[in-house]
Design a protein around this motif. Sequence first.
Motif, PDB file in Angstrom:
ATOM      1  N   SER A 122       0.774  -1.207   0.106  1.00 38.01           N
ATOM      2  CA  SER A 122       0.065  -0.106   0.015  1.00 38.01           C
ATOM      3  C   SER A 122       0.848   1.361  -0.012  1.00 38.01           C
ATOM      4  CB  SER A 122      -0.908   0.173   1.264  1.00 38.01           C
ATOM      5  OG  SER A 122      -0.257   0.135   2.507  1.00 38.01           O
ATOM      6  N   LEU A 123       1.961   1.349   0.769  1.00 37.82           N
ATOM      7  CA  LEU A 123       2.861   2.513   0.789  1.00 37.82           C
ATOM      8  C   LEU A 123       3.710   2.580  -0.861  1.00 37.82           C
ATOM      9  CD1 LEU A 123       4.688   2.349   4.075  1.00 37.82           C
ATOM     10  CD2 LEU A 123       2.979   3.824   3.262  1.00 37.82           C
ATOM     11  N   CYS A 124       4.059   1.529  -1.187  1.00 37.65           N
ATOM     12  CA  CYS A 124       4.484   1.491  -2.565  1.00 37.65           C
ATOM     13  C   CYS A 124       3.630   2.218  -3.645  1.00 37.65           C
ATOM     14  CB  CYS A 124       5.017   0.199  -3.020  1.00 37.65           C
ATOM     15  SG  CYS A 124       6.644  -0.527  -2.354  1.00 37.65           S
ATOM     16  N   ASN A 125       2.435   1.885  -3.347  1.00 42.67           N
ATOM     17  CA  ASN A 125       1.175   2.377  -4.416  1.00 42.67           C
ATOM     18  C   ASN A 125       1.156   3.791  -4.400  1.00 42.67           C
ATOM     19  OD1 ASN A 125       0.777  -0.102  -5.339  1.00 42.67           O
ATOM     20  ND2 ASN A 125      -0.706  -0.489  -4.168  1.00 42.67           N
ATOM     21  N   LEU A 126       1.531   4.267  -3.099  1.00 42.41           N
ATOM     22  CA  LEU A 126       1.241   6.053  -2.781  1.00 42.41           C
ATOM     23  C   LEU A 126       2.528   6.459  -3.571  1.00 42.41           C
ATOM     24  CD1 LEU A 126       0.334   5.937   0.868  1.00 42.41           C
ATOM     25  CD2 LEU A 126      -1.147   6.639  -1.161  1.00 42.41           C
ATOM     26  N   LYS A 127       3.498   5.935  -3.728  1.00 43.51           N
ATOM     27  CA  LYS A 127       4.886   6.754  -4.419  1.00 43.51           C
ATOM     28  C   LYS A 127       4.273   7.332  -5.581  1.00 43.51           C
ATOM     29  CE  LYS A 127       9.109   7.789  -4.444  1.00 43.51           C
ATOM     30  NZ  LYS A 127       9.637   8.654  -3.536  1.00 43.51           N
ATOM     31  N   SER A 128       3.451   6.864  -6.459  1.00 39.09           N
ATOM     32  CA  SER A 128       3.095   7.427  -7.650  1.00 39.09           C
ATOM     33  C   SER A 128       2.403   8.795  -7.489  1.00 39.09           C
ATOM     34  CB  SER A 128       2.524   6.695  -8.784  1.00 39.09           C
ATOM     35  OG  SER A 128       1.261   5.993  -8.174  1.00 39.09           O
ATOM     36  N   GLU A 129       1.502   8.833  -6.502  1.00 42.05           N
ATOM     37  CA  GLU A 129       0.715  10.004  -5.847  1.00 42.05           C
ATOM     38  C   GLU A 129       1.506  11.182  -5.274  1.00 42.05           C
ATOM     39  OE1 GLU A 129      -3.486  10.758  -3.529  1.00 42.05           O
ATOM     40  OE2 GLU A 129      -2.757   8.562  -3.834  1.00 42.05           O
ATOM     41  N   PHE A 130       2.602  10.632  -4.661  1.00 45.42           N
ATOM     42  CA  PHE A 130       3.360  11.507  -3.574  1.00 45.42           C
ATOM     43  C   PHE A 130       4.835  11.368  -4.391  1.00 45.42           C
ATOM     44  CE2 PHE A 130      -0.430  10.627  -1.063  1.00 45.42           C
ATOM     45  CZ  PHE A 130      -0.666  12.328  -0.976  1.00 45.42           C
ATOM     46  N   PRO A 131       5.060  11.875  -5.322  1.00 46.97           N
ATOM     47  CA  PRO A 131       6.464  11.536  -6.117  1.00 46.97           C
ATOM     48  C   PRO A 131       7.740  12.069  -5.648  1.00 46.97           C
ATOM     49  CG  PRO A 131       5.503  12.839  -7.423  1.00 46.97           C
ATOM     50  CD  PRO A 131       4.176  12.709  -6.287  1.00 46.97           C
ATOM     51  N   LYS A 132       7.568  13.096  -4.515  1.00 51.32           N
ATOM     52  CA  LYS A 132       8.677  13.814  -3.965  1.00 51.32           C
ATOM     53  C   LYS A 132       9.456  12.957  -3.074  1.00 51.32           C
ATOM     54  CE  LYS A 132       5.505  17.850  -3.635  1.00 51.32           C
ATOM     55  NZ  LYS A 132       4.888  18.894  -2.398  1.00 51.32           N
TER      56      LYS A 132
ATOM     57  N   PHE B 220      10.447  -4.272  -0.174  1.00 48.45           N
ATOM     58  CA  PHE B 220       9.924  -3.230   0.000  1.00 48.45           C
ATOM     59  C   PHE B 220      10.818  -1.892  -0.221  1.00 48.45           C
ATOM     60  CE2 PHE B 220       9.238   0.235   3.344  1.00 48.45           C
ATOM     61  CZ  PHE B 220       7.900   0.700   3.029  1.00 48.45           C
ATOM     62  N   ILE B 221      11.844  -1.944   0.503  1.00 48.97           N
ATOM     63  CA  ILE B 221      13.067  -1.035   0.511  1.00 48.97           C
ATOM     64  C   ILE B 221      13.526  -1.071  -1.065  1.00 48.97           C
ATOM     65  CG2 ILE B 221      15.299  -0.494   1.268  1.00 48.97           C
ATOM     66  CD1 ILE B 221      14.572  -2.105   4.081  1.00 48.97           C
ATOM     67  N   SER B 222      13.749  -1.825  -1.370  1.00 50.40           N
ATOM     68  CA  SER B 222      14.299  -1.804  -3.031  1.00 50.40           C
ATOM     69  C   SER B 222      13.284  -1.008  -3.920  1.00 50.40           C
ATOM     70  CB  SER B 222      14.519  -3.266  -3.398  1.00 50.40           C
ATOM     71  OG  SER B 222      15.099  -3.518  -4.740  1.00 50.40           O
ATOM     72  N   LYS B 223      12.115  -1.375  -3.956  1.00 49.07           N
ATOM     73  CA  LYS B 223      11.009  -0.857  -4.757  1.00 49.07           C
ATOM     74  C   LYS B 223      11.091   0.737  -4.375  1.00 49.07           C
ATOM     75  CE  LYS B 223       7.998  -4.720  -5.180  1.00 49.07           C
ATOM     76  NZ  LYS B 223       6.536  -5.066  -4.704  1.00 49.07           N
ATOM     77  N   LEU B 224      11.196   1.257  -3.143  1.00 46.79           N
ATOM     78  CA  LEU B 224      11.039   2.652  -2.944  1.00 46.79           C
ATOM     79  C   LEU B 224      12.499   3.248  -3.166  1.00 46.79           C
ATOM     80  CD1 LEU B 224       8.785   2.938   0.241  1.00 46.79           C
ATOM     81  CD2 LEU B 224       7.977   3.422  -2.140  1.00 46.79           C
ATOM     82  N   GLU B 225      13.583   2.383  -3.278  1.00 46.70           N
ATOM     83  CA  GLU B 225      14.804   2.968  -3.696  1.00 46.70           C
ATOM     84  C   GLU B 225      15.378   4.112  -2.379  1.00 46.70           C
ATOM     85  OE1 GLU B 225      14.407   4.644  -7.536  1.00 46.70           O
ATOM     86  OE2 GLU B 225      14.858   2.912  -8.584  1.00 46.70           O
TER      87      GLU B 225
END
Length: 286
Positions: A121-131, A164-169
Motif C-alpha cells: 500500500s505504501l509503494c502504491n502511494l509513491k506515484s501519488e506522492f513522487p517527491k 519494499f526497501i528496494s522498490k522505494l529506492e
Amino acid sequence: MLSWNVHGLRRGEKRRRIKSLIKEKEVDMVLLQETKLAAILLDMVRSLWYRDQVEFMEVDASSLAGGILCIWDPSVFSLSACCSNKSFILLSSSLSRNFECVIINIYAPNDVSCRATFWDSLCNLKSEFPKPWCLGGDFNKIKNVEEHKACSRRDRGMQDFNNFISKLEVSDLPMLGRQFTWSNSQDEARWSRLDRFMFNPEWLFINAWLLHPLFLPLVKKTWLEAEAHGWVGFVLWKKLKILKEVIRKWNVEVYGNLTLNIKKAEEELHVLDLAVETRILDDFEI
C-alpha cells in the motif's frame, strides 16, 4: 527530526521527559508511535512540544493499542497534503521553504501477511506522492539476521521488507552508538533493530546543498554570469551545463568525496556498535 516508540503517553512524567529531549535536541519535527490514546487534543500536544508555533496530525489508538502522532514547527515544515491509516501518517510538504519532500511516520503491523499488504500500500502511494521520501518509525521487522541477537536464518518477512526497501529506492540511515533498538523485557537475549529512518538519495545530498548558506547565492551568481548566445533552448541548455559543473566542483570542495566519507563513517559506526555491546565507550569514542 526525532522518531520514538513511546509505549503510551498517559503519564505526565513521560511526556515531560519527551519534551525535555525534544528541547535539548532542538527538534523541528517529532514522529511518535504507540501513543495508546483514543484522542489527542492541542493541550496534550503542548505538553510535549517546547515551541510556540506548532501543528500536528494524529491517528487515534484502537482499544488503547497503537496510535501515531506527528508534531512539527510550521515555520520549518509547511504542509501541503496528507493521508493516513492506522499504520502510518504521510505528510507532503516544503522543508525550510526550499526542499519539497514527503515524511512518513511508520507503525507497521505485527502480523507478517498484514505487514506485506502494508508495504504494498505504501509503494502504491509513491506515484501519488513522487517527491523524495523520508520514512521513520517502528517497522516491526528486521532486514537481516544481524539485526536480531537470537536470529540465525532469513524468513519471509525479511524478504518482504527488503523488497519494499528496494522498490522505494531508499537508504537505511546507519545507527550511532547502538546496534539494536528494542528488546523483550522477559527475554534479555531478544534484542532487535525494529526502528529506523530511511531516505531517498535526494534527502542525503540535494537537501544538504539547499540548507547550506552559500549554495543558493552560488547558483544565482553562476546563472547570471554564465555567457550563452543563440536561441532560447540552446541558452538554457548551455547555462545548465555550466551550472552543473560549478555545483559539482563546489560539492567536492565543501563536502569532499561523499561516497567515500559515508563508507568510512559507516565502518567507524559499525566498530562502535560492536564495542558498545561489550563495554562502556571511552570519552574520545563518543
